[in-house]
Structures are given as C-alpha cells and as structure tokens.
Design a protein around this motif. Structure first.
Motif, mmCIF file in Angstrom:
data_model
loop_
_atom_site.group_PDB
_atom_site.id
_atom_site.type_symbol
_atom_site.label_atom_id
_atom_site.label_comp_id
_atom_site.label_asym_id
_atom_site.label_seq_id
_atom_site.Cartn_x
_atom_site.Cartn_y
_atom_site.Cartn_z
ATOM 1 N N ASN A 20 0.851 -1.189 0.000
ATOM 2 C CA ASN A 20 0.000 0.000 0.000
ATOM 3 C C ASN A 20 0.888 1.242 0.000
ATOM 4 O OD1 ASN A 20 0.850 0.347 2.758
ATOM 5 N ND2 ASN A 20 -0.652 -1.223 3.303
ATOM 6 N N SER A 46 -10.854 -0.323 -6.153
ATOM 7 C CA SER A 46 -10.491 -0.381 -4.741
ATOM 8 C C SER A 46 -11.711 -0.135 -3.850
ATOM 9 C CB SER A 46 -9.431 0.688 -4.433
ATOM 10 O OG SER A 46 -9.241 0.815 -3.038
ATOM 11 N N MET A 105 -11.524 1.384 -1.322
ATOM 12 C CA MET A 105 -11.263 2.699 -0.757
ATOM 13 C C MET A 105 -11.698 3.827 -1.696
ATOM 14 S SD MET A 105 -7.499 1.880 0.861
ATOM 15 C CE MET A 105 -7.244 3.515 1.535
ATOM 16 N N TRP A 157 -11.757 8.052 1.701
ATOM 17 C CA TRP A 157 -11.517 7.045 2.728
ATOM 18 C C TRP A 157 -11.087 7.753 4.010
ATOM 19 C CZ3 TRP A 157 -12.703 2.062 2.993
ATOM 20 C CH2 TRP A 157 -12.107 1.276 3.983
ATOM 21 N N ALA A 209 -5.276 6.729 -2.791
ATOM 22 C CA ALA A 209 -3.994 6.848 -2.092
ATOM 23 C C ALA A 209 -3.415 8.231 -2.367
ATOM 24 C CB ALA A 209 -3.011 5.775 -2.557
ATOM 25 N N PHE A 226 -6.561 0.361 6.747
ATOM 26 C CA PHE A 226 -6.899 -0.210 5.454
ATOM 27 C C PHE A 226 -8.014 -1.242 5.586
ATOM 28 C CE2 PHE A 226 -2.651 1.461 4.841
ATOM 29 C CZ PHE A 226 -2.764 2.056 3.590
ATOM 30 N N ARG A 274 -4.516 -5.430 2.554
ATOM 31 C CA ARG A 274 -3.796 -4.190 2.838
ATOM 32 C C ARG A 274 -3.223 -3.538 1.568
ATOM 33 N NH1 ARG A 274 -2.142 -2.283 7.350
ATOM 34 N NH2 ARG A 274 -0.098 -1.692 6.511
ATOM 35 N N ASP A 329 -5.244 0.027 -1.923
ATOM 36 C CA ASP A 329 -5.305 1.438 -2.320
ATOM 37 C C ASP A 329 -4.776 1.676 -3.728
ATOM 38 O OD1 ASP A 329 -2.551 1.253 -1.990
ATOM 39 O OD2 ASP A 329 -2.421 2.725 -0.380
#
Length: 220
Positions: free
Chosen positions: A2, A80, A82, A93, A123, A141, A146, A149
């Motif tokens: 990540n 993702s 996220m 996120w 990210a 996460f 993990r 992202d």
C-alpha cells in the motif's frame, strides 16, 4: 503493498520529475497521434506546479503535481474498496488526507481531479521541500487486503529497479510493437530528443525531425 510501503521506494522529487517527463516523451514519440496515450507531462500546468499523469483508459489513473522540490501524488484505483464512489456519501476514505501539508490543500479541490465534484483518490503521497522522505497519512486499510489502495501497481513503473526497461516492456505490450530499448534508455538518462531518437522509436514516421520537435514541445 500500500502507499506507506510504496513511499520508501519512490525517488526524490527532481528524479521523479525527470522519470515522468521521460515516460511522456517516449510514449509521444512511439504514438504521437494516438489519443489513447497513457502518460502525459504538462510543464507550467498551474503556477508553481507542473503536472504528470497516467490514465489507463479503464478508470484507473494517477496525477503527480510537482514544483521544484515538492510533490503530491494522487492515485485512483477504481476497483479499490477505498474508492470514494464506494462510500454512501462519495467521501474520501477516512483519514486519507490527515497530515496533508497546507501547501497541497487547494489541489484537493482542483477540477482536474474531481470529475462531477468527487475528488478521485484511493492513495495520497506527498513530499514537501526539505523533507527527507515521502509521507502518507496513517489510515486503517480494508481488513481483507492491505494492498487495496492501488499505489503499488499504479506507481510500479516509477519504483522499478530499471524504469527504462519496465517502460519499454509496457509500451511493447500497450502498442503491440517492438520498442527500441536503447532509445528509451537514452531519454530516461536525460538525453536530448533528437531526430535519431525519434526515428528509432518511430521508424515509420515520415519526418522524424518534426516529430522530435513536437515531442520537445509537448513534453517539455
């Protein structure tokens, strides 16, 4: 991997700038009239920032906003968990921007990164002038993976042990044609965008001298 795990693998801002410029220039030489080129570099995008970008055409992209010694990297992996589009309120996120320096704050509202008003990011990584390393927020996460992202695979060619070779392989697959590795390495090493380089990377172009000039203008 990540974003926090990718951060130590990234080069300094000046080196990153030249990598991004080289990628955009090489791809332009290979496919100057292809509207689906994936890499770009815009010198003087918005004072004091330049803008490097990658968009794979499938909903995944990154943007790197750079000044002389500072940079913000925004990654967006559309699959993702996220992604802001997964959240009910289309919000970022939780914690993704925690600790982001004020110098970058206005970029979060820039329309180039916010289609339909949604800031697209899974990210964020940044480096201010004087920083000795890249930084990220400390986020929790998704428990199932993990690496969700997208930073590792989106930035993989920028963190490769041999970026020129990695990019040569990428272009060969992307365009289904052999790409001259020596010419790519020349550009990645800071070499000039000459007529000879243009001809090596695009052997079918009618006027390699004009193509070299176009690449210099397009990718600065």
């Amino acid at each position: 991997m990540n974003a926090p795990e990718v951060a130590p693998l990234l080069p300094s801002v000046p080196v990153l700038r030249e990598l991004c410029r080289a990628m955009a220039a090489v791809e332009f030489l290979v496919a100057p009239d292809n509207s689906y080129r994936t890499h770009s570099f815009d010198r003087g995008w918005s004072e004091p920032w330049d803008l490097a970008g990658m968009d794979n055409g499938g909903g995944d992209n990154y943007s790197i906003v750079l000044s002389a010694e500072a940079a913000l990297i925004r990654c967006f992996d559309h699959e993702s968990p996220m992604s802001p589009y997964v959240a009910v309120d289309e919000g970022l996120w939780p914690g993704l921007t925690d600790g982001l320096p004020p110098v970058f704050a206005s970029l979060l509202k820039h329309p180039d990164f916010s289609p339909e008003g949604v800031f697209e990011a899974t990210a964020l990584l940044w480096r201010e002038e004087g920083d000795g390393a890249w930084r990220t927020a400390t986020v929790e996460f998704p428990p199932e993976d993990r690496g969700d992202d997208g930073a590792a695979w989106l930035l993989g060619r920028l963190t490769a042990a041999d970026p020129a070779s990695a990019f040569t392989e990428h272009l060969s697959v992307q365009y289904g044609t052999a790409v001259d590795p020596a010419a790519v390495a020349h550009v990645f090493d800071g070499g000039a965008l000459t007529t000879e380089v243009a001809a090596a990377l695009n052997p079918v172009v009618a006027d390699p001298s004009a193509l070299a000039i176009r690449a210099s203008v397009e990718c600065g």
